[in-house]
Design an enzyme around this catalytic site. Structure first.
Site, PDB file in Angstrom:
ATOM      1  N   LYS A   1       3.383 -15.228   1.849  1.00 20.65           N
ATOM      2  CA  LYS A   1       3.811 -16.106   0.742  1.00 20.65           C
ATOM      3  C   LYS A   1       5.336 -16.117   0.680  1.00 20.65           C
ATOM      4  CE  LYS A   1       1.852 -16.788  -3.262  1.00 20.65           C
ATOM      5  NZ  LYS A   1       1.621 -18.253  -3.308  1.00 20.65           N
TER       6      LYS A   1
ATOM      7  N   ASP B   1      -2.390 -18.110   0.041  1.00 22.51           N
ATOM      8  CA  ASP B   1      -3.387 -18.654  -0.899  1.00 22.51           C
ATOM      9  C   ASP B   1      -4.093 -19.855  -0.283  1.00 22.51           C
ATOM     10  OD1 ASP B   1      -0.976 -20.041  -1.023  1.00 22.51           O
ATOM     11  OD2 ASP B   1      -1.034 -20.375  -3.186  1.00 22.51           O
TER      12      ASP B   1
ATOM     13  N   ASP C   1      -6.513  -7.340   3.581  1.00 24.30           N
ATOM     14  CA  ASP C   1      -7.644  -6.687   2.916  1.00 24.30           C
ATOM     15  C   ASP C   1      -8.516  -7.740   2.230  1.00 24.30           C
ATOM     16  OD1 ASP C   1      -9.201  -4.549   1.860  1.00 24.30           O
ATOM     17  OD2 ASP C   1      -8.128  -4.760  -0.044  1.00 24.30           O
TER      18      ASP C   1
ATOM     19  N   ASP D   1     -12.454  -9.471   3.450  1.00 22.75           N
ATOM     20  CA  ASP D   1     -13.690  -9.479   2.646  1.00 22.75           C
ATOM     21  C   ASP D   1     -14.210 -10.910   2.482  1.00 22.75           C
ATOM     22  OD1 ASP D   1     -13.585  -6.691   2.230  1.00 22.75           O
ATOM     23  OD2 ASP D   1     -14.255  -6.883   0.156  1.00 22.75           O
TER      24      ASP D   1
ATOM     25  N   TYR E   1       0.827  -1.210   0.000  1.00 23.47           N
ATOM     26  CA  TYR E   1       0.000   0.000   0.000  1.00 23.47           C
ATOM     27  C   TYR E   1       0.862   1.262   0.000  1.00 23.47           C
ATOM     28  CZ  TYR E   1      -4.577  -2.121   0.682  1.00 23.47           C
ATOM     29  OH  TYR E   1      -5.754  -2.802   0.505  1.00 23.47           O
TER      30      TYR E   1
HETATM   31  C1  IPM Z   1     -10.600  -1.465   3.232  1.00 22.78           C
HETATM   32  C2  IPM Z   1     -10.627  -0.815   1.871  1.00 22.78           C
HETATM   33  C3  IPM Z   1      -9.424   0.097   1.682  1.00 22.78           C
HETATM   34  C4  IPM Z   1      -8.197  -0.792   1.669  1.00 22.78           C
HETATM   35  C5  IPM Z   1      -9.433   1.010   0.453  1.00 22.78           C
HETATM   36  C6  IPM Z   1     -10.696   1.796   0.332  1.00 22.78           C
HETATM   37  C7  IPM Z   1      -8.251   1.926   0.480  1.00 22.78           C
HETATM   38  O1  IPM Z   1     -10.748  -1.775   0.877  1.00 22.78           O
HETATM   39  O2  IPM Z   1     -10.505  -0.743   4.236  1.00 22.78           O
HETATM   40  O3  IPM Z   1     -10.733  -2.687   3.316  1.00 22.78           O
HETATM   41  O4  IPM Z   1      -7.817  -1.337   0.615  1.00 22.78           O
HETATM   42  O5  IPM Z   1      -7.579  -0.918   2.715  1.00 22.78           O
HETATM   43 MN    MN Z   2     -11.088  -3.783   1.647  1.00 28.39          MN
END
Ligand code: IPM
Ligand code: MN
Ligand code: NAD
Length: 369
Positions: free
Chosen positions: A192, A225, A249, A253, A141
């Site tokens: 990884k 992975d 990240d 999700d 990042y």
């Molecule tokens: C998160 C989001 C952020 C990230 C973006 C919006 C910069 O996806 O907080 O999960 O990638 O960290």
């Molecule tokens: Mn995210």
């Protein structure tokens, strides 16, 4: 004594919609013995529209000074063409970096009432309670160089750089081990190392930190992975997962869908404790984004944002009992069958709008007195 201060940054898309429901909860605590001095400012696309940057210096100063920051979400198609450094997401990244919020806690809990709402079978997610500890101020990042160069032959080259120093891995793994001690005492580290030097260092520093200070905690390692695969094959095998910024990240999700919806996952981003006061800078935000596809329709699930405030109560305000009360109120409304449109499972679709869900959570808080 002065009230603790909260800076609220609703942001874009569904951010302001879900934050309006959190305001109701904050106000309820204010009426019931936990007052906060609340300030509001802009972040993301709305800040760009107002100031030409995704967060103003003045808002950054207020964030630095606040006891905690609550953020809704940033981004949306309206700002697809703005300069890269001014894109809405840059405001959020600046907050994380400048406040040195290196530890991102993303708990994924499956509430009993939603065990049939995950994309996985009930028996795989029932009782699920895992915690992803994501490194938040390093890695790809922020690593330099980060650029696109014109090669002059009709080709361009894009470069992002994954960088980790020992101290960054040490401090995030220490947070994971400390939190594991308060839970089931197990940490799984994901990287990884088979392809990345940073993965190799990650693995070795986690091992060394474990041996030096946390040998009582059970430590395992997985390639990231395979970790993603295990997260959907048998998620209950995990207690705490510690991983880098990008893997964290993505894996968070994925973990969201184990709980029924991305609209359920809260997060806390914490800095190091101040050596004098013990106070940590902190930002609390849902894991989800600005959901442009449903913005403005009263469909957004405010629970991720409400639970992020519960994390603020717990981690910034030493108000564990209040956090428990708020989480129980969320549990209650779900047990009562209230569903926003993202919660798709037995019994059909949505029963409530965003604001009806917020009202019901406040009513459950009231009933809990
Ligand atoms: C998160 C989001 C952020 C990230 C973006 C919006 C910069 O996806 O907080 O999960 O990638 O960290
Ligand atoms: Mn995210
Ligand atoms: P998203 O999280 O906004 O949405 C993904 C899907 O989940 C969409 O279908 C959306 O409707 C649904 N969803 C998300 N939150 C929900 C909620 N609370 N209730 C009901 N449904 C919900 O991800 P995206 O669409 O990939 O990104 C949209 C924008 O948000 C992008 O600009 C992205 O950069 C930004 N983003 C911001 C943050 C943040 O501010 N922390 C996090 C992730 C993405």
């Amino acid at each position: 004594m002065a009230n603790p201060t909260l800076l609220i940054l609703p942001g874009d898309g569904i951010g302001p919609e879900v934050m309006a429901e959190v305001r109701k909860v904050v106000d309820w605590f204010g009426r019931n013995g936990r007052p906060f001095d609340v300030d509001e400012d802009l972040v993301g696309g709305c800040a760009y529209d107002a100031h030409g940057q995704a967060i103003s210096d003045a808002a950054m100063e207020r964030a630095q000074a606040a006891d905690a920051v609550l953020l809704g979400a940033v981004g949306g198609p309206k700002w697809d063409k703005v300069p890269y450094d001014a894109r809405p997401e840059a405001g959020l990244l600046r907050l994380r970096k400048d406040l040195e919020l290196f530890a991102n806690l993303r708990p994924a809990k499956c509430f009993d009432a939603l065990a049939d709402f995950s994309s996985l079978k009930r028996e795989l997610v029932e009782g699920l309670d895992i915690l992803i500890v994501r490194e938040l101020t390093g890695g790809v990042y922020f690593g330099e160089p980060k650029q696109i160069t014109d090669l002059g032959n009709g080709q361009k080259r894009a470069v992002d750089t994954q960088v980790y120093d020992t101290f960054e891995i040490e401090r995030i793994s220490a947070v994971a081990f400390e939190l594991a001690r308060l839970r089931d005492n197990r940490v799984c580290s994901m990287e990884k190392r088979n392809v990345m030097k940073s993965g190799l260092l990650w693995h070795d520093v986690v091992e060394a930190t474990h041996a030096a200070r946390f040998a009582d905690v059970q430590l395992t390692h997985m390639l990231a992975d395979a970790g993603g695969m295990q997260l959907v094959r048998a998620p209950k095998q995990f207690d705490v997962i510690v991983t880098d910024n990008l893997f964290g990240d993505m894996l968070s999700d994925v973990a969201a869908m184990l709980t029924g919806s991305l609209g359920m996952l809260p997060s806390a981003s914490l800095g190091a404790p101040d050596p004098k006061t013990g106070r940590r800078k902190a930002l609390y935000e849902p894991v989800h984004g600005s959901a442009p596809d449903i913005a403005g329709q009263g469909k957004a699930n405010p629970i991720a944002c409400v639970l992020s405030f519960a994390m603020a109560l717990r981690y910034s305000f030493d108000a564990g009992a209040e956090a428990d009360r708020l989480e129980a109120a969320v549990e209650k409304v779900l047990a009562d069958g209230l569903r926003t449109a993202d919660l798709v499972g037995p019994g059909g679709g949505a029963t409530v709008s965003t604001s009806e869900m917020g009202d019901a959570i406040v009513a459950a808080l009231e009933a809990s007195l």
